[in-house]
Enzyme design. Structure first.
Site, PDB file in Angstrom:
ATOM      1  N   ASP A 366       0.826  -1.205   0.000  1.00 15.85           N
ATOM      2  CA  ASP A 366       0.000   0.000   0.000  1.00 15.85           C
ATOM      3  C   ASP A 366       0.864   1.261   0.000  1.00 15.85           C
ATOM      4  O   ASP A 366       2.057   1.224  -0.309  1.00 15.85           O
ATOM      5  CB  ASP A 366      -0.974  -0.044   1.194  1.00 15.85           C
ATOM      6  CG  ASP A 366      -2.296   0.649   0.912  1.00 15.85           C
ATOM      7  OD1 ASP A 366      -2.328   1.895   0.902  1.00 15.85           O
ATOM      8  OD2 ASP A 366      -3.307  -0.044   0.693  1.00 15.85           O
ATOM      9  N   ARG A 443      -6.242  16.159   3.078  1.00 15.65           N
ATOM     10  CA  ARG A 443      -5.163  15.169   3.267  1.00 15.65           C
ATOM     11  C   ARG A 443      -3.838  15.703   2.697  1.00 15.65           C
ATOM     12  O   ARG A 443      -3.022  14.953   2.185  1.00 15.65           O
ATOM     13  CB  ARG A 443      -5.529  13.834   2.627  1.00 15.65           C
ATOM     14  CG  ARG A 443      -4.811  12.625   3.220  1.00 15.65           C
ATOM     15  CD  ARG A 443      -5.342  11.312   2.643  1.00 15.65           C
ATOM     16  NE  ARG A 443      -4.678  10.160   3.249  1.00 15.65           N
ATOM     17  CZ  ARG A 443      -3.865   9.320   2.577  1.00 15.65           C
ATOM     18  NH1 ARG A 443      -3.629   9.524   1.292  1.00 15.65           N
ATOM     19  NH2 ARG A 443      -3.309   8.303   3.176  1.00 15.65           N
ATOM     20  N   ASP A 478      -6.409   4.579  -5.900  1.00 14.54           N
ATOM     21  CA  ASP A 478      -7.056   5.327  -4.818  1.00 14.54           C
ATOM     22  C   ASP A 478      -7.315   6.778  -5.218  1.00 14.54           C
ATOM     23  O   ASP A 478      -6.734   7.300  -6.180  1.00 14.54           O
ATOM     24  CB  ASP A 478      -6.191   5.272  -3.563  1.00 14.54           C
ATOM     25  CG  ASP A 478      -7.018   5.195  -2.279  1.00 14.54           C
ATOM     26  OD1 ASP A 478      -8.196   5.591  -2.318  1.00 14.54           O
ATOM     27  OD2 ASP A 478      -6.488   4.741  -1.254  1.00 14.54           O
ATOM     28  N   SER A 526     -11.700   4.993  -3.244  1.00 19.52           N
ATOM     29  CA  SER A 526     -11.715   6.434  -3.016  1.00 19.52           C
ATOM     30  C   SER A 526     -11.965   6.652  -1.534  1.00 19.52           C
ATOM     31  O   SER A 526     -13.096   6.862  -1.097  1.00 19.52           O
ATOM     32  CB  SER A 526     -12.801   7.114  -3.856  1.00 19.52           C
ATOM     33  OG  SER A 526     -12.863   8.497  -3.554  1.00 19.52           O
ATOM     34  N   GLY A 527     -10.881   6.510  -0.755  1.00 22.24           N
ATOM     35  CA  GLY A 527     -11.068   6.536   0.687  1.00 22.24           C
ATOM     36  C   GLY A 527     -12.081   5.477   1.074  1.00 22.24           C
ATOM     37  O   GLY A 527     -12.962   5.689   1.894  1.00 22.24           O
ATOM     38  N   ASP A 533     -19.233   3.024  -8.111  1.00 21.56           N
ATOM     39  CA  ASP A 533     -20.273   3.328  -9.082  1.00 21.56           C
ATOM     40  C   ASP A 533     -20.069   2.469 -10.320  1.00 21.56           C
ATOM     41  O   ASP A 533     -19.016   1.845 -10.519  1.00 21.56           O
ATOM     42  CB  ASP A 533     -20.275   4.810  -9.432  1.00 21.56           C
ATOM     43  CG  ASP A 533     -18.934   5.300  -9.948  1.00 21.56           C
ATOM     44  OD1 ASP A 533     -18.531   4.878 -11.056  1.00 21.56           O
ATOM     45  OD2 ASP A 533     -18.269   6.096  -9.250  1.00 21.56           O
ATOM     46  N   GLU A 613      -5.958 -18.881  15.536  1.00 25.28           N
ATOM     47  CA  GLU A 613      -6.438 -18.004  14.467  1.00 25.28           C
ATOM     48  C   GLU A 613      -5.756 -18.313  13.135  1.00 25.28           C
ATOM     49  O   GLU A 613      -6.373 -18.204  12.072  1.00 25.28           O
ATOM     50  CB  GLU A 613      -6.227 -16.539  14.863  1.00 25.28           C
ATOM     51  CG  GLU A 613      -7.169 -16.079  15.978  1.00 25.28           C
ATOM     52  CD  GLU A 613      -6.836 -14.693  16.489  1.00 25.28           C
ATOM     53  OE1 GLU A 613      -7.766 -13.998  16.958  1.00 25.28           O
ATOM     54  OE2 GLU A 613      -5.663 -14.295  16.447  1.00 25.28           O
TER      55      GLU A 613
END
Length: 730
Positions: A366, A443, A478, A526-527, A533, A613
């Site tokens: 990321d 931001r 992003d 987008s955040g 969409d 886990e």
């Protein structure tokens, strides 16, 4: 063909498998909307009523006939300046400064196949599954030609809409408003569904009664937004999941939009959808064309779940493209919540080593791998690998991860720039900044001007340089702020068109990347879900549903999203607890069951979880592969309404042939001495028996749908269960 025209009555009938849509050319050439509903063979012009209504004027050609008024008649594409004072679809500013547009019928064309919109995403379909109607309209006074496009994809009960505007005059005309679709209902008691929200809590379902006045949703943020999704449902007041008439309108666009509903003085309901007209003013030069983005409409006379299935089918089969259109996407681990900006190459390798041992298939690196990027105040726009931070080249890092048997993905935010970046220092004019004003920061970043071809070309080259340098099989695309300070030095005289051209620039960039890298998986973000969409789905078959990974909040977010968008498009991960957004602690199993509503993956440091886990991770991955076909190709049912106060939430997947089903349930509340809770199945075959694969108990499909099953009593908060059924052959 699915489209018929009666040249005597001048009625167009558009037929899908279960619906009919009718338009009539009125006596003075206006397009009138007659009907949209269950499939019929009749011509519905008998529904029209004509009478003299005070303060509702008449076209000049009507002469002494005061019963013909566009202020009262249902129209197909209403415009300003015709005596219709309701909400309209088009406003044209003429060369003399007046606002008037009077469109009259000039002809039509019916053809096989589906129309195409240059530069914009849209539904695609083969000639054997679709038909197109083009209706040609003209305003003779200002020599404006408008073509209304209708695409009919009959087997999925879908009708699409778009509009082309051509200036045939010798002067520049200004389009101040250009929506895509309008539907008028002569009567009826309707509710409307909107999907509102905010960052980390998107697409919350809200059902409201349509009342006199204007209601609606929209975005002025430069994106479709977290706040309101470009999707509406209009439903008769008694409509439920499996009963009643309902209509959907979904905008295939990722920028500003507007959707409005008006109940007028005569109790007629009008719905419009299209481009946001605030900050929009498009100078249309001589012989130039303008296209509106597409609206996808559907109708169901058997409730909301059928409307949902129509949208899921058309988007899965006729909107999404590429390698991952219909195959499983890799189960990934994203380092963000494990490291944020604080990582180097070895830390990433350690995360990958543990992940691959547990069965994870791809590592996504990321934010923070490029430029001078150790926080969110610098580096955006400088898409060169920070080898000093990684301790090696990107090629070396990717190779090491590939050698483990994992794929590799990378985060980008290509539409943004920090002021503290080499790109901004070299090209400050490439960012949206209004002259003589300080920009609004969000931001600590600004938005690049994608209405400019040279900016798009530059970013394309930089992205390709990175993608060509290593075996990168996924990118997370992003977009972490809303757009403001809209000004382009290349559009000095036409600033009202900049945001529209921005979206064309974005779609152009995405299309070029998709074509150059056909095996690349793009996940839009987008955040989180600020640009979830249909427009983005044309390029990105997976969208990060929300930055909120809390399982309980995700149930509500994913439920709202499911009304239009297919489950296969949801980006969903298991994350750490206490959750980083809510502080809530939920069981590991519950987080996995909720994350399986979508692509599935992990967003935590797997080195830090317990041995138990880790065994659960292995089993969860096995189960996701086991259920993938059922979840992603089956029909999805909402069994509860998580937005009402509910003790539990439940949803279900069913194969199309009814042979298999998976029910998932999560306890939302727990109290002392609780009453029993029951859930009824859907989509099963009533005449067949089913076996519960966990308990081996046998039930008839009819019993499960009519009476249901009691849910296990919860002993802890937020427990989850699954019931896996298979049909027993007779």
């Amino acid at each position: 063909m699915a489209i018929e025209f009666n040249d005597e009555s001048m009625i167009f009938s558009l037929h899908t498998r279960h619906s009919t849509y009718q338009i009539q050319v009125g006596q003075f050439g206006h397009l009138l909307h007659l009907y949209y509903g269950s499939r019929i063979k009749d011509e519905m012009d008998y529904l029209m009523t004509y009478m003299d209504r005070g303060f509702s004027g008449n076209p000049y050609e009507a002469g002494l006939d005061k019963t013909y008024s566009l202020d009262a008649l249902p129209q197909e594409y209403p415009t300003d300046g015709t005596g219709d004072y309701r909400i309209t679809c088009m406003t044209i500013k003429n060369t003399n400064g007046t606002y008037s547009c009077d469109l009259r019928y000039k002809g039509h064309n019916i053809s096989k196949g589906k129309y195409h919109i240059p530069g914009l995403p849209s539904i695609y379909a083969n000639e054997d599954e679709s038909d197109t109607l083009e209706v040609f309209l003209e305003d003779a006074a200002n020599q404006l030609q408008v073509t209304l496009y209708y695409g009919v994809i009959g087997n999925t009960d879908i009708i699409t809409r778009s509009v082309r505007v051509v200036n045939c005059s010798k002067e520049t005309l200004i389009i101040e408003k250009a929506l895509t679709a309008n539907i008028d209902f002569l009567y009826g008691d309707y509710d409307w569904y909107g999907f509102h929200g905010r960052h980390t809590m998107e697409r919350q379902t809200q059902r409201s009664k349509i009342i006199h006045g204007i209601q609606g949703v929209g975005s002025k943020r430069g994106t479709s937004s977290h706040q309101y999704n470009p999707f509406l449902i209009i439903a008769e007041s008694k409509t439920t999941e499996d009963h009643g008439n309902c209509y959907g309108l979904c905008f295939v666009y990722s920028g500003d939009f507007k959707a409005e509903i008006e109940l007028d003085q005569y109790n007629q309901t009008r719905i419009t959808m299209g481009l946001q007209d605030e900050m929009f003013s498009y100078q249309l030069k001589t012989e130039a064309s303008f296209y509106t983005p597409e609206v996808v409409m559907t109708f169901s006379d058997v409730g909301l779940e059928k409307l949902t299935h129509n949208y899921h089918d058309i988007f899965r089969n006729n909107l999404i493209r590429g390698k991952y259109k219909s195959i499983p996407k890799p189960i990934l681990i994203n380092n963000w919540e494990a490291t944020y900006f604080d990582y180097d190459g070895e830390k990433i390798i350690n995360i990958a080593k543990q992940a691959v041992e547990l069965g994870v298939e791809m590592l996504v690196l990321d934010d923070g791998w490029f430029g001078n990027r150790d926080g969110d105040m610098s580096g955006l726009g400088d898409w060169t690998v920070n080898e000093k931070k990684l301790g090696c080249s990107l090629y070396t890092l990717v190779n090491r991860i590939n050698e483990m048997g994992m794929k590799f993905g990378l985060w980008f935010e290509p539409e943004m720039v920090n002021e503290d970046s080499e790109l901004y220092r070299e090209h400050p004019e490439w960012a949206f900044i209004i002259p003589n004003r300080d920009p609004v920061r969000s931001r600590f970043q600004l938005v690049l001007d994608y209405s400019r071809v040279e900016v798009v070309d530059y970013i394309y080259e930089k992205i390709c340089n990175v993608l060509d340098s290593a075996n990168i099989e996924y990118i997370k695309w992003d977009f972490n702020r809303s757009i403001s300070d809209v000004y382009s030095i290349s559009g000095t005289s036409n600033q009202g068109a900049v945001l529209y051209h921005y979206m064309l620039g974005l779609y152009n960039l995405l299309e070029r990347i998709v074509q150059r890298y056909p095996n690349l998986l793009i996940e839009s973000c987008s955040g989180g879900g600020g640009r979830f969409d249909a427009g983005m789905l044309h390029y990105s078959p997976q969208i990060w549903t929300s930055d909120n990974t809390d399982a309980i909040d995700r149930i509500r977010i994913q439920e709202g999203t499911s009304f239009a968008y297919p489950i296969t498009t949801f980006g969903s991960h298991v994350s750490d607890v206490p959750n980083h957004q809510t502080g809530r602690t939920t069981p590991f199993e519950t987080r996995a069951i909720v994350a399986m509503v979508g692509s599935f993956g992990y967003e935590l440091d797997l080195n830090k979880i317990t041995t138990i886990e880790k065994d659960q991770v292995k089993q969860q991955i096995v189960e996701f592969h086991k259920y993938w076909d059922l979840i992603h190709r089956g029909d999805y049912y909402r069994l509860t309404n998580a937005h009402d106060k509910q003790i539990f939430a439940a949803w279900q997947y069913v194969r199309r042939d009814g042979s298999e089903a998976l029910l998932c349930s999560v306890t939302l509340e727990i109290h002392g001495n609780m009453p029993a809770q029951y859930v009824k199945f859907k989509g099963l075959l009533p005449e067949y028996d089913y076996i519960d694969m966990n308990t081996q108990k046998r039930y008839s499909g009819k019993a499960l749908m009519c009476a249901g099953l009691p849910m296990p009593f919860s002993t802890n908060e937020y427990q989850a269960w699954q019931v896996h059924l298979k049909m027993i052959a007779i």
